[in-house]
Design a protein around this motif. Structure first.
Motif, PDB file in Angstrom:
ATOM      1  N   ASN A  75       0.795  -1.237  -0.053  1.00  0.00           N
ATOM      2  CA  ASN A  75       0.104  -0.184  -0.082  1.00  0.00           C
ATOM      3  C   ASN A  75       0.928   1.237  -0.006  1.00  0.00           C
ATOM      4  O   ASN A  75       0.432   2.418   0.172  1.00  0.00           O
ATOM      5  CB  ASN A  75      -0.941  -0.059   1.110  1.00  0.00           C
ATOM      6  N   ASN A  76       2.143   1.216  -0.161  1.00  0.00           N
ATOM      7  CA  ASN A  76       2.939   2.194  -0.354  1.00  0.00           C
ATOM      8  C   ASN A  76       2.901   3.097   0.796  1.00  0.00           C
ATOM      9  O   ASN A  76       2.732   4.376   0.685  1.00  0.00           O
ATOM     10  CB  ASN A  76       2.705   3.057  -1.583  1.00  0.00           C
ATOM     11  N   LEU A  77       2.764   2.356   2.142  1.00  0.00           N
ATOM     12  CA  LEU A  77       2.922   3.311   3.359  1.00  0.00           C
ATOM     13  C   LEU A  77       4.232   2.894   4.002  1.00  0.00           C
ATOM     14  O   LEU A  77       4.623   2.001   4.091  1.00  0.00           O
ATOM     15  CB  LEU A  77       1.654   2.956   4.214  1.00  0.00           C
ATOM     16  N   VAL A  78       4.606   4.066   4.618  1.00  0.00           N
ATOM     17  CA  VAL A  78       5.707   3.793   5.705  1.00  0.00           C
ATOM     18  C   VAL A  78       5.331   4.484   7.142  1.00  0.00           C
ATOM     19  O   VAL A  78       4.672   5.460   7.294  1.00  0.00           O
ATOM     20  CB  VAL A  78       6.861   4.618   5.254  1.00  0.00           C
ATOM     21  N   TYR A  79       5.677   3.684   8.193  1.00  0.00           N
ATOM     22  CA  TYR A  79       5.195   4.152   9.469  1.00  0.00           C
ATOM     23  C   TYR A  79       6.464   4.483  10.518  1.00  0.00           C
ATOM     24  O   TYR A  79       7.501   3.915  10.154  1.00  0.00           O
ATOM     25  CB  TYR A  79       4.279   3.176  10.228  1.00  0.00           C
TER      26      TYR A  79
END
Length: 115
Positions: A75-79
């Motif tokens: 989902n092309n997410l970085v946390y």
């Protein structure tokens, strides 16, 4: 081009936790790594944590053991999970992506830790 949008900042008490999110869009295939920087008033922007495409990570000494960077590649997410927050963590946090013809910054999200 790569576009980055941060979210998740806010006001938290000392010892509390927050999770920041960075959503990447556009030419995400060109990204080699994504990192989180922060900038407090009167200070230079400083690197907090970095995650590479192979999921290896780096942390600054100031946050090692308290912050965790991770990603959801699908989902092309970085946390950025931030635990045991301290007043010195108060800053605007920026997401940054680097890679082939890529040097993108998000707009920043404010994190304020109250004592």
């Amino acid at each position: 081009q790569v576009q980055l949008v941060e979210s998740g900042g806010g006001l938290v008490q000392v010892g509390g936790s927050l999770r920041l999110s960075c959503a990447a869009s556009g030419s995400t295939f060109a990204i080699s790594f994504i990192d989180w920087y922060r900038q407090a008033p009167g200070n230079q922007r400083e690197l907090v944590a970095r995650i590479y495409s192979d999921d290896s990570t780096n942390y600054s000494e100031a946050v090692k053991g308290r912050f965790t960077i991770s990603r959801d590649s699908a989902n092309n997410l970085v946390y950025l999970q931030m635990n045991n927050l301290q007043p010195d963590d108060t800053a605007v946090y920026y997401c940054h992506a680097d890679g082939y013809r890529t040097d993108a910054w998000g707009q920043g999200t404010q994190v304020t830790v109250s004592s």
